[in-house]
Design an enzyme around this catalytic site. Structure first.
Site, PDB file in Angstrom:
ATOM      1  N   LYS A  79       0.858  -1.189   0.000  1.00  0.00           N
ATOM      2  CA  LYS A  79       0.000   0.000   0.000  1.00  0.00           C
ATOM      3  C   LYS A  79       0.892   1.235   0.000  1.00  0.00           C
ATOM      4  O   LYS A  79       1.919   1.269   0.693  1.00  0.00           O
ATOM      5  CB  LYS A  79      -0.912  -0.025   1.241  1.00  0.00           C
ATOM      6  CG  LYS A  79      -1.918   1.122   1.303  1.00  0.00           C
ATOM      7  CD  LYS A  79      -2.894   0.961   2.470  1.00  0.00           C
ATOM      8  CE  LYS A  79      -3.907   2.093   2.547  1.00  0.00           C
ATOM      9  NZ  LYS A  79      -4.889   1.920   3.652  1.00  0.00           N
ATOM     10  N   SER A 154      -9.882   2.209   2.536  1.00  0.00           N
ATOM     11  CA  SER A 154      -8.916   2.926   1.733  1.00  0.00           C
ATOM     12  C   SER A 154      -7.893   2.027   1.016  1.00  0.00           C
ATOM     13  O   SER A 154      -7.267   2.464   0.069  1.00  0.00           O
ATOM     14  CB  SER A 154      -8.149   3.917   2.608  1.00  0.00           C
ATOM     15  OG  SER A 154      -7.374   3.245   3.575  1.00  0.00           O
ATOM     16  N   SER A 178     -10.294  -0.193   6.690  1.00  0.00           N
ATOM     17  CA  SER A 178      -9.654  -0.116   5.372  1.00  0.00           C
ATOM     18  C   SER A 178      -8.982  -1.386   4.872  1.00  0.00           C
ATOM     19  O   SER A 178      -8.552  -1.423   3.720  1.00  0.00           O
ATOM     20  CB  SER A 178      -8.639   1.019   5.358  1.00  0.00           C
ATOM     21  OG  SER A 178      -9.325   2.235   5.210  1.00  0.00           O
TER      22      SER A 178
HETATM   23  N1  GLN Z   1     -13.570   4.668   5.883  1.00  0.00           N
HETATM   24  C1  GLN Z   1     -12.930   5.019   7.108  1.00  0.00           C
HETATM   25  C2  GLN Z   1     -12.441   6.448   7.028  1.00  0.00           C
HETATM   26  O1  GLN Z   1     -12.640   7.054   6.041  1.00  0.00           O
HETATM   27  C3  GLN Z   1     -11.807   4.068   7.440  1.00  0.00           C
HETATM   28  C4  GLN Z   1     -10.568   4.309   6.676  1.00  0.00           C
HETATM   29  C5  GLN Z   1      -9.400   3.485   7.154  1.00  0.00           C
HETATM   30  O2  GLN Z   1      -9.556   2.453   7.805  1.00  0.00           O
HETATM   31  N2  GLN Z   1      -8.203   3.957   6.845  1.00  0.00           N
HETATM   32  O3  GLN Z   1     -11.858   6.959   7.918  1.00  0.00           O
END
Ligand code: GLN
Length: 492
Positions: A79, A154, A178
């Site tokens: 990532k 994400s 995410s």
């Molecule tokens: N969708 C969540 C957010 O926007 C989680 C994102 C994540 O786990 N990095 O914060």
């Protein structure tokens, strides 16, 4: 060989050990696939072909000399939130478009030490804020199951790359879902470890008390191999735990589903917005686990309504603090011709950050400001404790807790959900991060549009082995995890 990408991680390792193919051949095969197929999926931000061949040749040489370990020579995608020395690390943001880290994240170093070959860096929502990967400065990644749908976020690039067979496994991070949600949207297995199990050193911070790296792959077994590489204490991360690491692979059959008590939170299955087909597939998977000997126990998690508001105060608050470092002075994007220092800060940040990131910085700054700190941030921290206590109480009577990973399957690209609609989609994943618990997503079927559905199993602290083992056994008895999107079937 034209079908190397169909092999599991174990099969790849065995093939390498038996000399059926070299790491160079394997690497070349994946790079060819990326060159052809990723034009459609757009999962990679940076492909590191040159470096990959150097690493592959080194892996082959190690093997020749009799010094290879099990994973030596296996390709991986990271990532783009993990710092990589000499290779661009963007976190999906314009503000880091030109950023080359002077050091490797611990997770990347551990991968190198295990002999993994880095194919490249994969796309993500900007600074990991989002649930679709659309907020990336580099454009939206596509879901391999339906290219007009999002892969989730994400860690959408990680999920799409693995689901399209453009990497055997990938690293992800999970601050509020995410890893689990994109794994769910792309039909993969993904593990969010206990907070402190995987080092955060060199992992660009979003919300430091919630962030945790973990593996994404096709199966629990493949995740276990990567977890063995990623997990462990790191002196460079004061929040990483000095606690012995399990051998996640050796423990894959360590937990028996027979007699396993699975908690079914009443509140979770009445959530408004829970798609009927998601609900049905999750219930079918629980039935299957019941047939395998598990005992389903109805439980209460009374704080469910508080998850979204609590997370969406704490995460932006921490983000607003973490993101102060991107000021156009030391590294990253700098605006043209600033008239003074204040202008430099203001314009670099407003030109460099995308909309969602700016929204969170504003919310977080507001919540932390002197007049509101007690009313918002401190209150949210108190609620966070209650959420944790809710789980601890539940774990007195059950071994794991089951839930959907997301209330729906993958959204259409450009669906343009309002921020609140999007936040509500995180209802099933946020509490795990607020409490610091581990949880896993396993693919359990498809909806009518042939989009994957995921089951989430939440464990007590440090129960990663147990979660991987339960899913492994489910995957021995079912084959949802081995289904492939049409685009992954393509040979090049
Ligand atoms: N969708 C969540 C957010 O926007 C989680 C994102 C994540 O786990 N990095 O914060």
């Amino acid at each position: 060989m034209t079908d190397l990408h169909r092999l599991s991680v174990r099969e790849i390792a065995e093939g390498l050990a038996q000399g059926k193919f070299s790491s160079r051949e394997l690497t070349e095969h994946y790079l060819k696939r990326i060159a052809k197929i990723d034009a459609h999926v757009q999962s990679y931000v940076t492909v590191t072909a040159e470096q990959a061949f150097v690493q592959a040749d080194a892996a082959d040489a190690l093997r020749k000399a009799g010094n290879a370990t099990f994973l030596t020579g296996i390709p991986i995608a990271h990532k783009d939130i993990f710092c990589t020395q000499g290779i661009k690390t963007t976190a999906g943001s314009k503000i880091l478009d030109n950023f080359i880290s002077p050091y490797d994240a611990t997770v990347v170093t551990k991968g190198k030490d295990a002999g993994l070959v880095t194919l490249g860096k994969v796309n993500m929502d900007e600074f990991a804020m989002g649930s679709t990967s659309e907020s990336s400065y580099f454009g939206a990644t596509k879901n391999p199951w339906a290219l007009d749908h999002v892969p989730g976020g994400s860690s959408g690039g990680s999920a799409a790359a693995v689901a399209a067979d453009l990497a055997p496994f990938a690293t992800g991070t999970d601050t509020g879902g995410s890893i689990r949600q994109p794994a769910s949207f792309c039909g993969l297995t993904g593990l969010k470890p206990t907070y402190g199990r995987v080092s955060r050193f060199g992992m660009i911070a979003y919300a430091s008390s919630l962030d945790q790296g973990g593996p994404m792959a096709r199966s629990a077994e493949d995740c276990a191999y990567l977890m063995n590489v990623m997990a462990g204490h790191d002196a460079k991360d004061s929040t990483s735990m000095e606690k012995d690491v399990d051998d996640y692979v050796a423990n894959l059959n360590g937990t028996s589903v027979k007699g396993l008590r699975i908690g079914i939170p009443k509140q979770y299955f009445n959530v408004q917005g829970l798609d009927a087909e998601v609900k049905a597939r999750v219930e079918e998977s629980l039935k299957k686990l019941e047939e395998m000997g598990a005992v389903l126990v109805e439980i209460d998690l009374n704080m469910t309504d508080a998850y979204v508001p609590t997370y969406y105060l704490i995460a932006p608050a921490e983000a607003s603090s973490n993101l102060q470092r991107f000021d156009g002075v030391r590294y990253g994007y700098r605006c043209e011709n600033p008239v003074d220092l204040m202008d430099l800060y203001k314009r670099s940040r407003s030109e460099g950050f995308g909309k969602e990131v700016q929204r969170r910085i504003l919310i977080g700054t507001y919540a932390l400001s002197a007049g509101y700190y007690d009313a918002y941030y401190v209150k949210a921290q108190k609620v966070r404790r209650l959420i944790q206590q809710d789980f601890l109480k539940a774990f007195e009577s059950v071994d794991v807790i089951a839930a959907p990973s997301a209330p729906t399957t993958a959204y259409k690209i450009g669906a343009n959900l309002s921020p609140t609609e999007m936040y509500l989609g995180d209802i099933y994943t946020l509490a795990v991060n607020l409490a610091g618990l581990p949880a896993i997503n396993a693919p359990v079927g498809f909806d009518k549009e042939n989009l994957p559905v995921g089951l989430q199993l939440i464990g007590n602290y440090w129960s990663e082995s147990q979660l991987l083992s339960v899913v492994h056994q489910y995957q021995q008895a079912t084959d949802w995890h081995s289904k492939r999107a049409a685009i992954a079937e393509e040979n090049v």
